[in-house]
Design a protein around this motif. Structure first.
Motif, PDB file in Angstrom:
ATOM      1  N   ARG A 158      -9.923   4.087   5.484  1.00 38.82           N
ATOM      2  CA  ARG A 158      -9.170   3.839   3.837  1.00 38.82           C
ATOM      3  C   ARG A 158      -9.926   3.731   1.853  1.00 38.82           C
ATOM      4  NH1 ARG A 158      -3.762   0.009   4.079  1.00 38.82           N
ATOM      5  NH2 ARG A 158      -4.922  -1.461   3.611  1.00 38.82           N
ATOM      6  N   LYS A 159     -10.231   2.931   2.120  1.00 32.09           N
ATOM      7  CA  LYS A 159     -11.304   3.362   0.736  1.00 32.09           C
ATOM      8  C   LYS A 159     -12.514   4.170   0.680  1.00 32.09           C
ATOM      9  CE  LYS A 159     -10.868  -1.773   1.333  1.00 32.09           C
ATOM     10  NZ  LYS A 159      -9.464  -1.508  -0.296  1.00 32.09           N
ATOM     11  N   SER A 224     -12.285  -2.236  -5.020  1.00 27.82           N
ATOM     12  CA  SER A 224     -11.150  -2.064  -4.128  1.00 27.82           C
ATOM     13  C   SER A 224     -11.418  -3.258  -3.150  1.00 27.82           C
ATOM     14  CB  SER A 224     -11.396  -0.511  -3.559  1.00 27.82           C
ATOM     15  OG  SER A 224     -10.169  -0.761  -2.770  1.00 27.82           O
ATOM     16  N   THR A 226      -9.826  -5.631   0.496  1.00 24.17           N
ATOM     17  CA  THR A 226      -8.134  -6.189   1.363  1.00 24.17           C
ATOM     18  C   THR A 226      -8.767  -7.416   1.941  1.00 24.17           C
ATOM     19  OG1 THR A 226      -8.104  -3.852   1.336  1.00 24.17           O
ATOM     20  CG2 THR A 226      -7.293  -5.154   3.274  1.00 24.17           C
ATOM     21  N   ALA A 247      -8.588  -2.512  -7.509  1.00 22.40           N
ATOM     22  CA  ALA A 247      -7.171  -1.908  -6.681  1.00 22.40           C
ATOM     23  C   ALA A 247      -7.543  -2.735  -5.515  1.00 22.40           C
ATOM     24  CB  ALA A 247      -7.839  -1.092  -5.770  1.00 22.40           C
ATOM     25  N   GLU A 249      -5.079  -5.310  -2.542  1.00 27.04           N
ATOM     26  CA  GLU A 249      -4.679  -5.007  -1.038  1.00 27.04           C
ATOM     27  C   GLU A 249      -5.134  -6.504  -0.856  1.00 27.04           C
ATOM     28  OE1 GLU A 249      -3.412  -5.681   2.172  1.00 27.04           O
ATOM     29  OE2 GLU A 249      -4.469  -4.121   2.889  1.00 27.04           O
ATOM     30  N   ARG A 456      -2.401   0.853  -5.028  1.00 21.53           N
ATOM     31  CA  ARG A 456      -1.569   2.032  -3.879  1.00 21.53           C
ATOM     32  C   ARG A 456      -3.079   2.035  -3.263  1.00 21.53           C
ATOM     33  NH1 ARG A 456       1.363  -1.420  -5.279  1.00 21.53           N
ATOM     34  NH2 ARG A 456       3.561  -1.411  -4.991  1.00 21.53           N
ATOM     35  N   GLU A 457      -2.917   1.909  -1.972  1.00 20.21           N
ATOM     36  CA  GLU A 457      -3.923   2.959  -1.384  1.00 20.21           C
ATOM     37  C   GLU A 457      -3.287   3.825   0.018  1.00 20.21           C
ATOM     38  OE1 GLU A 457      -7.662  -0.282  -0.196  1.00 20.21           O
ATOM     39  OE2 GLU A 457      -6.305  -0.203   0.976  1.00 20.21           O
ATOM     40  N   GLY A 462      -3.906   6.801  -3.976  1.00 20.35           N
ATOM     41  CA  GLY A 462      -5.000   6.594  -3.226  1.00 20.35           C
ATOM     42  C   GLY A 462      -6.143   6.843  -4.294  1.00 20.35           C
ATOM     43  N   GLU A 465      -6.603   5.353  -7.686  1.00 21.26           N
ATOM     44  CA  GLU A 465      -7.014   4.874  -7.694  1.00 21.26           C
ATOM     45  C   GLU A 465      -8.606   5.024  -8.225  1.00 21.26           C
ATOM     46  OE1 GLU A 465      -5.901   1.683  -8.511  1.00 21.26           O
ATOM     47  OE2 GLU A 465      -3.667   2.353  -7.231  1.00 21.26           O
TER      48      GLU A 465
END
Length: 476
Positions: A158-159, A224, A226, A247, A249, A456-457, A462, A465
């Motif tokens: 996702r990144k 980024s 998470t 970024a 999350e 946002r991703e 996404g 970013e």
């Protein structure tokens, strides 16, 4: 297991210090693999590799980057079972959950292969000065990606996918509990045509020191992350020194609201997905379940029946619905949440105990009559425990749902669409599942508000970013 070393500049390295750490199978507590642990010297090597690789990659056409990502999707899609087995081994989740994650992870490559060619700019005429305004989006720079253990494949792709689509190089620091899946992805990216040095993977037991070093290097322009809000705050402090693009999350405390006019079949199905996807080890997991008192008894009865029928065991075995939690501390925290709620008056409808034997198992559990001051109401459970509360007044339940520092996702169930949308708009959350227990989608902008994150991703957002907007003023 073949890939256990650091991956820097397209080569496998044992690391400057030669230090290693064990990855544990949470189902039986055996050692799966010994993995190289990166240190500061390895971080420097990864930065050098990323800098060199990005210089060429950023100049590639969007179509070229798109084709590489599309091939990565095709290759991963052909090996979903292989990745699912590895996810289960190091994370514990059952076969079905692991396969769903592998498919979801692969889909980010396809989605961002399509977005790579859609970085639209802008040309317009300034109304006062008469100058032309040209706006374009450029690769931001090297991105540091810090991923959690709960989705060993998907949180990485996702990144990685949007960063590569944008033209950036990346350095990934996977969670020490689950580094194997990300390492196994690297040969696939090589086969897809990702140049050496563009993606580097640094597993480590020195996460804080290594990431802090990376974030203070002038070549890094994006971070980024998470994970938990507590760690996110620390990374934001480090990112501030270099004014990096963040970024984030972060954590969640998701309310799930079942109004009295809800379709109970749909509500039970959605609650099971929102609560039990990934064994509840997700920031999107339903944490506080609010059910209108007129239907609470029937809802709880049916939810209890669904939870009780789930089969617990080694996730690699057929017929298993619920595998172990990732480690002993996570299991013990879940157990403490249940004990606390019960001590304050909650009732165990099913589950609620730590089984004997090896493995970090905790059974699917339903708690009814959960009081407002129970710890699980104010903190992420991150496990298979459904905490059910009741409400009478719609305004009151919205107030209770919003009474948290988090704002990632909420869920609403109602057959009255006008009413349901009115409730959704009043909820202070970045995402809302309306009559759905699943909101994650590569095509959607995933992210929260308040202390649940920044940026946002997924979706078109996404990729942005990992890009900077440049404006050129011109006259002709």
């Amino acid at each position: 297991m073949k890939y256990r070393d650091l991956y820097i500049n397209g080569t496998w390295r044992s690391g400057a210090s030669a230090a290693r750490f064990d990855v544990i199978n949470p189902a039986d507590e055996t050692v799966l693999a010994s993995v190289a642990s990166a240190d500061i010297a390895d971080a420097e090597a990864a930065l050098d590799a990323a800098e060199a690789a990005m210089a060429a990659w950023a100049k590639q056409t969007p179509r070229h980057r798109s084709e590489v990502l599309r091939k990565a999707w095709a290759l991963m899609s052909a090996r979903l079972d292989e990745f699912a087995r590895l996810i289960t081994q190091e994370n514990g989740k059952a076969k079905g959950d692991a396969l769903a994650e592998a498919k979801y992870a692969a889909e980010f490559f396809r989605w961002f292969s399509e977005e790579a060619v859609r970085v639209d700019g802008l040309v317009k005429h300034a109304p006062e000065s008469g100058a032309r305004i040209l706006v374009q989006h450029k690769p931001a720079g090297i991105a540091v990606l810090v991923t959690p253990w709960n989705y060993p494949a998907a949180m990485g792709t996702r990144k990685i996918a949007p960063a590569l689509a944008a033209g950036c190089a990346v350095i990934i620091k996977p969670a020490a509990e689950t580094p194997l899946t990300m390492l196994a992805l690297m040969p696939l990216l090589e086969e897809a045509g990702v140049p050496a040095g563009l993606v580097n993977v640094l597993p480590t037991t020195q996460s804080a020191e290594l990431v802090d070093h990376l974030l203070h290097d002038k070549r890094v322009r994006v971070v980024s992350f998470t994970g938990s809000t507590a760690v996110g705050r620390k990374l934001l402090r480090s990112a501030a020194d270099q004014v990096l693009k963040p970024a984030m999350e972060l954590g969640g405390n998701a309310p799930l609201i079942v109004l009295e006019d809800a379709d109970l079949d749909l509500a039970i199905e959605g609650t099971m997905k929102a609560k039990m996807r990934n064994l509840g080890e997700a920031c999107t997991a339903a944490n506080r379940i609010y059910v209108h008192e007129d239907i609470a008894v029937e809802f709880t009865r049916r939810l209890t029946a669904e939870m009780a029928r789930l089969k617990v065991g080694d996730g690699s075995q057929d017929g298993i619905d619920v595998g172990p939690l990732v480690n002993a501390s996570t299991r013990d925290k879940v157990a403490r949440f249940v004990e606390d709620a019960v001590s304050l008056g909650a009732k165990i409808e099913t589950g609620g105990f730590v089984p004997e034997g090896k493995g970090f198992f905790y059974p699917p559990t339903v708690l009814s009559n959960v009081p407002e001051d129970a710890a699980c109401v104010h903190d992420e459970i991150f496990g298979p425990v459904a905490a059910v509360q009741t409400f009478r007044d719609q305004d009151d339940v919205i107030r209770r749902a919003n009474d948290t520092e988090y704002g990632l996702v909420a869920y609403v169930f109602s057959e009255n669409m006008k009413r349901a949308l009115q409730v959704c708009e009043r909820l202070e959350f970045g995402m809302v599942g309306l009559n759905r227990g699943l909101v994650s989608d590569p095509a959607a902008p995933f992210g929260g508000v308040k202390q649940s994150g920044l940026g946002r991703e997924g979706g078109h957002e996404g990729m942005l970013e990992f890009m900077e907007t440049q404006y050129i003023s011109a006259s002709w």
